[in-house]
Design a protein around this motif. Structure first.
Motif, mmCIF file in Angstrom:
data_model
loop_
_atom_site.group_PDB
_atom_site.id
_atom_site.type_symbol
_atom_site.label_atom_id
_atom_site.label_comp_id
_atom_site.label_asym_id
_atom_site.label_seq_id
_atom_site.Cartn_x
_atom_site.Cartn_y
_atom_site.Cartn_z
ATOM 1 N N VAL A 1 4.140 8.275 8.200
ATOM 2 C CA VAL A 1 4.267 6.882 8.642
ATOM 3 C C VAL A 1 3.864 6.758 10.111
ATOM 4 C CG1 VAL A 1 5.904 4.994 9.063
ATOM 5 C CG2 VAL A 1 5.960 6.232 6.889
ATOM 6 N N LYS A 2 4.233 7.710 10.944
ATOM 7 C CA LYS A 2 3.844 7.669 12.353
ATOM 8 C C LYS A 2 2.329 7.795 12.522
ATOM 9 C CE LYS A 2 8.121 9.198 14.523
ATOM 10 N NZ LYS A 2 8.786 10.225 15.334
ATOM 11 N N ARG A 3 1.688 8.664 11.749
ATOM 12 C CA ARG A 3 0.225 8.771 11.801
ATOM 13 C C ARG A 3 -0.429 7.467 11.359
ATOM 14 N NH1 ARG A 3 0.982 13.505 9.112
ATOM 15 N NH2 ARG A 3 -0.167 12.729 7.312
ATOM 16 N N VAL B 1 -0.268 6.062 3.198
ATOM 17 C CA VAL B 1 0.846 5.120 3.288
ATOM 18 C C VAL B 1 0.524 3.827 2.536
ATOM 19 C CG1 VAL B 1 2.221 3.700 4.879
ATOM 20 C CG2 VAL B 1 1.794 6.110 5.385
ATOM 21 N N ARG B 2 -0.708 3.331 2.682
ATOM 22 C CA ARG B 2 -1.073 2.083 1.980
ATOM 23 C C ARG B 2 -0.976 2.244 0.471
ATOM 24 N NH1 ARG B 2 -6.440 0.967 5.063
ATOM 25 N NH2 ARG B 2 -7.089 1.980 3.165
ATOM 26 N N GLN B 3 -1.296 3.424 -0.039
ATOM 27 C CA GLN B 3 -1.214 3.651 -1.479
ATOM 28 C C GLN B 3 0.226 3.919 -1.922
ATOM 29 O OE1 GLN B 3 -3.401 5.189 0.533
ATOM 30 N NE2 GLN B 3 -5.376 4.476 -0.181
ATOM 31 N N LYS B 4 0.967 4.678 -1.136
ATOM 32 C CA LYS B 4 2.333 5.036 -1.514
ATOM 33 C C LYS B 4 3.298 3.871 -1.359
ATOM 34 C CE LYS B 4 2.109 9.927 -0.297
ATOM 35 N NZ LYS B 4 2.530 10.940 0.659
ATOM 36 N N THR C 1 3.782 -2.312 0.531
ATOM 37 C CA THR C 1 4.533 -3.384 1.194
ATOM 38 C C THR C 1 4.815 -3.028 2.641
ATOM 39 O OG1 THR C 1 5.553 -3.947 -0.916
ATOM 40 C CG2 THR C 1 6.598 -4.825 1.056
ATOM 41 N N LEU C 2 5.213 -1.790 2.901
ATOM 42 C CA LEU C 2 5.454 -1.328 4.264
ATOM 43 C C LEU C 2 4.166 -1.421 5.078
ATOM 44 C CD1 LEU C 2 7.322 1.854 5.390
ATOM 45 C CD2 LEU C 2 5.018 1.430 6.170
ATOM 46 N N ALA C 3 3.057 -0.930 4.518
ATOM 47 C CA ALA C 3 1.777 -0.933 5.233
ATOM 48 C C ALA C 3 1.318 -2.353 5.542
ATOM 49 C CB ALA C 3 0.718 -0.199 4.414
ATOM 50 N N ALA C 4 1.412 -3.250 4.569
ATOM 51 C CA ALA C 4 0.988 -4.639 4.786
ATOM 52 C C ALA C 4 1.862 -5.311 5.836
ATOM 53 C CB ALA C 4 1.036 -5.412 3.469
ATOM 54 N N TRP C 5 3.173 -5.074 5.767
ATOM 55 C CA TRP C 5 4.083 -5.659 6.757
ATOM 56 C C TRP C 5 3.700 -5.182 8.160
ATOM 57 C CZ3 TRP C 5 7.134 -3.040 10.210
ATOM 58 C CH2 TRP C 5 7.983 -3.821 10.988
ATOM 59 N N TYR C 6 3.472 -3.888 8.325
ATOM 60 C CA TYR C 6 3.160 -3.340 9.643
ATOM 61 C C TYR C 6 1.849 -3.903 10.180
ATOM 62 C CZ TYR C 6 2.300 -0.249 13.502
ATOM 63 O OH TYR C 6 2.041 0.225 14.762
ATOM 64 N N ARG C 7 0.800 -3.899 9.373
ATOM 65 C CA ARG C 7 -0.500 -4.421 9.826
ATOM 66 C C ARG C 7 -0.398 -5.914 10.179
ATOM 67 N NH1 ARG C 7 -2.408 0.120 11.415
ATOM 68 N NH2 ARG C 7 -3.266 1.474 9.841
ATOM 69 N N GLU C 8 0.381 -6.656 9.426
ATOM 70 C CA GLU C 8 0.585 -8.084 9.727
ATOM 71 C C GLU C 8 1.280 -8.261 11.077
ATOM 72 O OE1 GLU C 8 3.373 -11.590 7.998
ATOM 73 O OE2 GLU C 8 2.154 -10.502 6.524
ATOM 74 N N ALA D 1 2.837 13.888 -4.809
ATOM 75 C CA ALA D 1 4.006 13.013 -4.670
ATOM 76 C C ALA D 1 4.035 12.116 -5.896
ATOM 77 C CB ALA D 1 3.887 12.177 -3.402
ATOM 78 N N ARG D 2 5.066 12.239 -6.691
ATOM 79 C CA ARG D 2 5.171 11.466 -7.931
ATOM 80 C C ARG D 2 6.236 10.375 -7.790
ATOM 81 N NH1 ARG D 2 1.979 14.034 -11.270
ATOM 82 N NH2 ARG D 2 1.800 16.301 -11.204
ATOM 83 N N ASP D 3 6.098 9.361 -8.611
ATOM 84 C CA ASP D 3 7.106 8.296 -8.697
ATOM 85 C C ASP D 3 7.543 7.802 -7.322
ATOM 86 O OD1 ASP D 3 6.951 8.571 -11.427
ATOM 87 O OD2 ASP D 3 8.674 9.899 -11.553
ATOM 88 N N ARG D 4 6.568 7.367 -6.542
ATOM 89 C CA ARG D 4 6.894 6.828 -5.218
ATOM 90 C C ARG D 4 7.726 5.576 -5.390
ATOM 91 N NH1 ARG D 4 1.953 7.457 -6.072
ATOM 92 N NH2 ARG D 4 0.654 9.016 -5.179
ATOM 93 N N TYR D 5 8.627 5.363 -4.470
ATOM 94 C CA TYR D 5 9.437 4.147 -4.562
ATOM 95 C C TYR D 5 9.742 3.607 -3.182
ATOM 96 C CZ TYR D 5 12.865 7.929 -4.272
ATOM 97 O OH TYR D 5 13.541 9.054 -3.911
#
Length: 116
Positions: free
Chosen positions: A9-11, A24-27, A30-37, A102-106
């Motif tokens: 996440v820091k990278r 991060v965008r694939q895993k 929502t987190l990635a979109a929020w941060y970029r916004e 990494a399986r079943d990301r949540y």
């Protein structure tokens, strides 16, 4: 697992959209979109903290694998408004070390933004 999630996440946060080599965008889209916004909205990252929330094992296709849940907290500031905000995302995945996947990301819903 917490350290691996936090470093990724820091990278991601340190990279530009075009320069991003993390997943991060694939895993956690929502987190990635929020941060970029937030960045587009003139918010500036002050720091990222993490805290292990849950760790254990799961059975996946008759194999026992590790699973973890980490709270990732972003502290942001916006000088023009004179405001600070803190947002927390709970993210994790099932670690299949045998296949290095990494399986079943949540992702659980983020805590509401709040001025500090």
């Amino acid at each position: 697992m917490q350290e691996k999630i936090t470093e990724e996440v820091k990278r991601f946060a340190a990279s530009s959209s075009a320069d991003d080599k993390t997943y991060v965008r694939q895993k956690w889209p929502t987190l990635a979109a929020w941060y970029r916004e937030r960045i587009r909205g003139d918010w500036e990252l002050e720091n990222i903290n993490s805290e292990l929330r849950d760790y254990g094992v799961v059975e996946w296709k008759n194999r026992v694998l590790e699973a973890g849940l980490t709270a990732i907290t972003f502290r942001m500031k916006r000088g023009g408004l004179g405001e600070y905000q803190q947002n927390c995302f709970l993210v994790g995945y099932v670690a299949d070390r045998e296949f290095d996947v990494a399986r079943d990301r949540y992702r659980l819903p983020a805590r509401t933004s709040r001025p500090l």
